[in-house]
Design a protein around this motif. Sequence first.
Motif, mmCIF file in Angstrom:
data_model
loop_
_atom_site.group_PDB
_atom_site.id
_atom_site.type_symbol
_atom_site.label_atom_id
_atom_site.label_comp_id
_atom_site.label_asym_id
_atom_site.label_seq_id
_atom_site.Cartn_x
_atom_site.Cartn_y
_atom_site.Cartn_z
ATOM 1 N N GLY A 1 -42.708 135.737 99.655
ATOM 2 C CA GLY A 1 -41.485 135.260 100.522
ATOM 3 C C GLY A 1 -40.519 135.519 100.622
ATOM 4 O O GLY A 1 -39.686 136.387 100.791
ATOM 5 N N LEU A 2 -40.021 135.768 98.977
ATOM 6 C CA LEU A 2 -38.554 136.008 98.300
ATOM 7 C C LEU A 2 -38.306 137.736 98.713
ATOM 8 O O LEU A 2 -36.865 138.334 99.028
ATOM 9 C CB LEU A 2 -38.369 135.978 96.670
ATOM 10 N N PHE A 3 -39.535 139.192 98.815
ATOM 11 C CA PHE A 3 -39.763 140.014 99.124
ATOM 12 C C PHE A 3 -39.789 140.772 99.899
ATOM 13 O O PHE A 3 -40.252 141.474 100.429
ATOM 14 C CB PHE A 3 -40.673 140.990 97.771
ATOM 15 N N ARG A 4 -40.120 139.770 101.408
ATOM 16 C CA ARG A 4 -40.723 139.687 102.726
ATOM 17 C C ARG A 4 -42.452 140.507 102.387
ATOM 18 O O ARG A 4 -41.952 141.668 102.912
ATOM 19 C CB ARG A 4 -39.695 139.703 103.292
ATOM 20 N N ASN A 5 -43.117 140.182 101.222
ATOM 21 C CA ASN A 5 -44.204 140.906 102.006
ATOM 22 C C ASN A 5 -45.843 140.307 101.319
ATOM 23 O O ASN A 5 -45.595 139.480 100.795
ATOM 24 C CB ASN A 5 -44.239 142.742 101.335
ATOM 25 N N PRO A 6 -47.358 140.534 101.753
ATOM 26 C CA PRO A 6 -47.786 139.863 101.096
ATOM 27 C C PRO A 6 -48.024 140.291 100.528
ATOM 28 O O PRO A 6 -49.310 139.958 99.396
ATOM 29 C CB PRO A 6 -49.116 140.097 102.465
ATOM 30 N N LEU A 7 -47.368 141.877 99.391
ATOM 31 C CA LEU A 7 -48.274 142.167 98.653
ATOM 32 C C LEU A 7 -47.824 141.703 97.266
ATOM 33 O O LEU A 7 -48.520 141.949 96.466
ATOM 34 C CB LEU A 7 -48.689 143.636 98.755
ATOM 35 N N ALA A 8 -46.679 140.811 96.909
ATOM 36 C CA ALA A 8 -46.198 140.705 95.553
ATOM 37 C C ALA A 8 -46.689 139.208 95.592
ATOM 38 O O ALA A 8 -47.903 138.419 95.793
ATOM 39 C CB ALA A 8 -45.040 140.417 96.251
ATOM 40 N N ASP A 9 -47.003 139.723 94.184
ATOM 41 C CA ASP A 9 -48.366 138.464 93.093
ATOM 42 C C ASP A 9 -47.612 138.834 91.642
ATOM 43 O O ASP A 9 -47.171 140.391 91.566
ATOM 44 C CB ASP A 9 -49.824 138.243 92.912
ATOM 45 N N PRO A 10 -47.623 137.182 91.026
ATOM 46 C CA PRO A 10 -47.523 137.558 89.489
ATOM 47 C C PRO A 10 -47.993 138.803 88.689
ATOM 48 O O PRO A 10 -47.962 139.146 88.129
ATOM 49 C CB PRO A 10 -47.036 135.885 89.020
ATOM 50 N N GLY A 11 -49.343 138.003 89.184
ATOM 51 C CA GLY A 11 -50.518 139.095 88.086
ATOM 52 C C GLY A 11 -50.759 140.803 88.329
ATOM 53 O O GLY A 11 -50.209 141.810 87.754
ATOM 54 N N TYR B 1 -36.858 142.574 91.311
ATOM 55 C CA TYR B 1 -35.984 142.449 92.127
ATOM 56 C C TYR B 1 -35.350 143.870 92.153
ATOM 57 O O TYR B 1 -34.677 144.155 93.187
ATOM 58 C CB TYR B 1 -35.710 140.772 92.106
ATOM 59 N N ARG B 2 -34.603 143.915 91.140
ATOM 60 C CA ARG B 2 -33.455 144.776 91.018
ATOM 61 C C ARG B 2 -33.550 146.059 91.186
ATOM 62 O O ARG B 2 -32.908 146.994 92.158
ATOM 63 C CB ARG B 2 -32.638 144.783 89.898
ATOM 64 N N ILE B 3 -34.754 146.225 90.745
ATOM 65 C CA ILE B 3 -35.869 147.854 91.262
ATOM 66 C C ILE B 3 -36.193 148.044 91.860
ATOM 67 O O ILE B 3 -35.272 149.320 93.318
ATOM 68 C CB ILE B 3 -36.933 147.962 89.966
ATOM 69 N N ALA B 4 -36.571 146.761 93.256
ATOM 70 C CA ALA B 4 -37.503 146.854 94.419
ATOM 71 C C ALA B 4 -36.506 147.101 95.611
ATOM 72 O O ALA B 4 -37.114 147.411 96.576
ATOM 73 C CB ALA B 4 -38.718 146.525 94.302
ATOM 74 N N SER C 1 -38.448 147.678 99.495
ATOM 75 C CA SER C 1 -39.480 148.382 99.361
ATOM 76 C C SER C 1 -41.012 148.084 98.675
ATOM 77 O O SER C 1 -41.014 147.953 97.598
ATOM 78 C CB SER C 1 -38.601 149.949 99.068
ATOM 79 N N ILE C 2 -41.958 147.908 99.502
ATOM 80 C CA ILE C 2 -43.260 147.306 99.095
ATOM 81 C C ILE C 2 -43.394 148.838 98.297
ATOM 82 O O ILE C 2 -44.685 148.551 96.995
ATOM 83 C CB ILE C 2 -44.201 147.345 100.309
ATOM 84 N N ALA C 3 -43.661 150.016 98.347
ATOM 85 C CA ALA C 3 -44.321 151.142 97.332
ATOM 86 C C ALA C 3 -43.497 150.712 96.107
ATOM 87 O O ALA C 3 -43.976 151.033 94.591
ATOM 88 C CB ALA C 3 -43.590 152.209 98.386
ATOM 89 N N THR C 4 -41.917 150.505 96.599
ATOM 90 C CA THR C 4 -41.301 150.322 95.255
ATOM 91 C C THR C 4 -42.128 149.692 94.215
ATOM 92 O O THR C 4 -41.749 149.471 92.876
ATOM 93 C CB THR C 4 -39.440 150.455 95.385
ATOM 94 N N LEU C 5 -41.538 147.551 95.011
ATOM 95 C CA LEU C 5 -42.384 147.048 93.996
ATOM 96 C C LEU C 5 -43.380 147.429 93.253
ATOM 97 O O LEU C 5 -43.860 147.014 92.711
ATOM 98 C CB LEU C 5 -42.523 146.371 95.297
ATOM 99 N N LEU C 6 -44.941 148.093 94.061
ATOM 100 C CA LEU C 6 -45.800 147.902 93.576
ATOM 101 C C LEU C 6 -45.940 149.072 92.376
ATOM 102 O O LEU C 6 -46.283 148.691 90.820
ATOM 103 C CB LEU C 6 -47.332 148.225 94.681
ATOM 104 N N LEU C 7 -45.179 150.475 91.486
ATOM 105 C CA LEU C 7 -45.389 150.967 91.580
ATOM 106 C C LEU C 7 -44.296 150.526 90.381
ATOM 107 O O LEU C 7 -44.330 150.878 88.896
ATOM 108 C CB LEU C 7 -44.138 152.190 92.163
ATOM 109 N N GLY C 8 -43.105 150.055 90.621
ATOM 110 C CA GLY C 8 -42.021 149.063 89.387
ATOM 111 C C GLY C 8 -43.147 148.569 88.716
ATOM 112 O O GLY C 8 -43.079 148.072 87.263
ATOM 113 N N ILE D 1 -47.602 149.808 105.726
ATOM 114 C CA ILE D 1 -46.409 149.389 105.554
ATOM 115 C C ILE D 1 -46.485 149.796 104.086
ATOM 116 O O ILE D 1 -44.895 149.951 104.172
ATOM 117 C CB ILE D 1 -46.215 147.889 105.442
ATOM 118 N N LEU D 2 -46.999 150.572 103.719
ATOM 119 C CA LEU D 2 -46.544 150.783 102.109
ATOM 120 C C LEU D 2 -45.686 151.798 102.068
ATOM 121 O O LEU D 2 -44.827 152.355 100.987
ATOM 122 C CB LEU D 2 -47.575 151.645 101.656
ATOM 123 N N GLY D 3 -44.594 152.397 103.665
ATOM 124 C CA GLY D 3 -43.976 154.044 103.022
ATOM 125 C C GLY D 3 -42.430 152.928 102.842
ATOM 126 O O GLY D 3 -41.604 153.224 102.663
ATOM 127 N N GLY D 4 -42.870 151.468 102.890
ATOM 128 C CA GLY D 4 -41.425 150.377 102.655
ATOM 129 C C GLY D 4 -40.470 150.748 103.810
ATOM 130 O O GLY D 4 -39.383 150.042 103.178
#
Length: 365
Positions: A104-114, A165-168, A175-182, A362-365
């Motif tokens: 919810g915070l990042f507004r995408n379904p791919l965020a997960d602590p692990g 959070y600061r990076i993505a 950006s979901i791509a930045t989120l995953l790569l970061g 959605i990976l284009g962010g």
Amino acid sequence: MNPSTLVHRKSPIQVHTGGQRDGDRTQLARTTLISLSVLLLLSVLVGLATGPSGFFVKELGQYLVGAEMSVRDRVILETIRMPRVGLGILVGSALAVAGAVMQGLFRNPLADPGIVGVSSGASLGASAVIVLGASYLADVEAVLGVFTLPVAAFLGALATTALLYRIATAGGHTSIATLLLGGIAIAAFTMALTGILVFMADDLQLRDLTFWQLGSLAGATWQKCLSASPAILAILLLCPFLARGLNALALGEASAHHMGVSVQRFKNWAIVAVAAATGAAVAVSGGIGFVGIVAPHILRLFMGPDNRYLLIGSGLLGASLLLLCDAVSRTIVAPAELPIGIITALVGAPFFLWILLKRRSILGG
């Protein structure tokens, strides 16, 4: 700051819900929560009745009705299986709720602590206590006692969550791509630091670290439950306040602000909540992945995105999933025990790939 002040109580915060049109979806969500409660109860019974020493269906029934039972069976139930089930409920609900809040915070379904490195940060903090606790952190351990490991894991998770959070996020857009790569970069860096600690560890510490990093509820005690419960229960109690803010944030930060949400304060609270839940879970169970992405996503398919129900449902489903996976891990190679992190990865990794392929646009962010 009282969390209830972060969202104006009269704000009409709903996402994809509203008015009479969604009465059926609301009723479905409430019915789903009742069903999840029943599932959790059944999962608890399975966890209490299952183990390498044999199935305790009859013995469990005797215990529940107060009938006579052997001292051995009572000891197994009260000192081994009950703490393990309690710890599984705490860890599973914490990881699932943390995943739902991150999504919810990042507004995408791919965020997960692990997946995005938060658990790796918590693992680094906990590993530092395991390896350095007796030498460099003796004074800290003397003050914090059993809470040393959870506090260290929380600080590691908090640092990685805030950095991610600061990076993505830029200009209110993640950006979901930045989120995953970061997340991959952060996880690699923290794992490298953990590798240094592994190199420094002695044989006993090395065995503890190896098994602990795979994730397990083995060695669960009431003391472990006590050390993890304050942070996890606090996060679960915050769910109603987090739900209002996450529903508003789904419409965009500007809309959330007009609805009465103190956006920056809410984001700070959400980050701390994710870090506390993940840190406490990792400290007592090690690295257990994918619970935070599987449970919320399954529930969205049935309940929709309304976080008023999604966060509670995620906690219930996450606890049930972890208890059932733990039952499998204890019996599949009995009398040995397979680390539960292996079971959750075998289930969760294909599920994550399915979500990724389904939403590749959605990976284009």
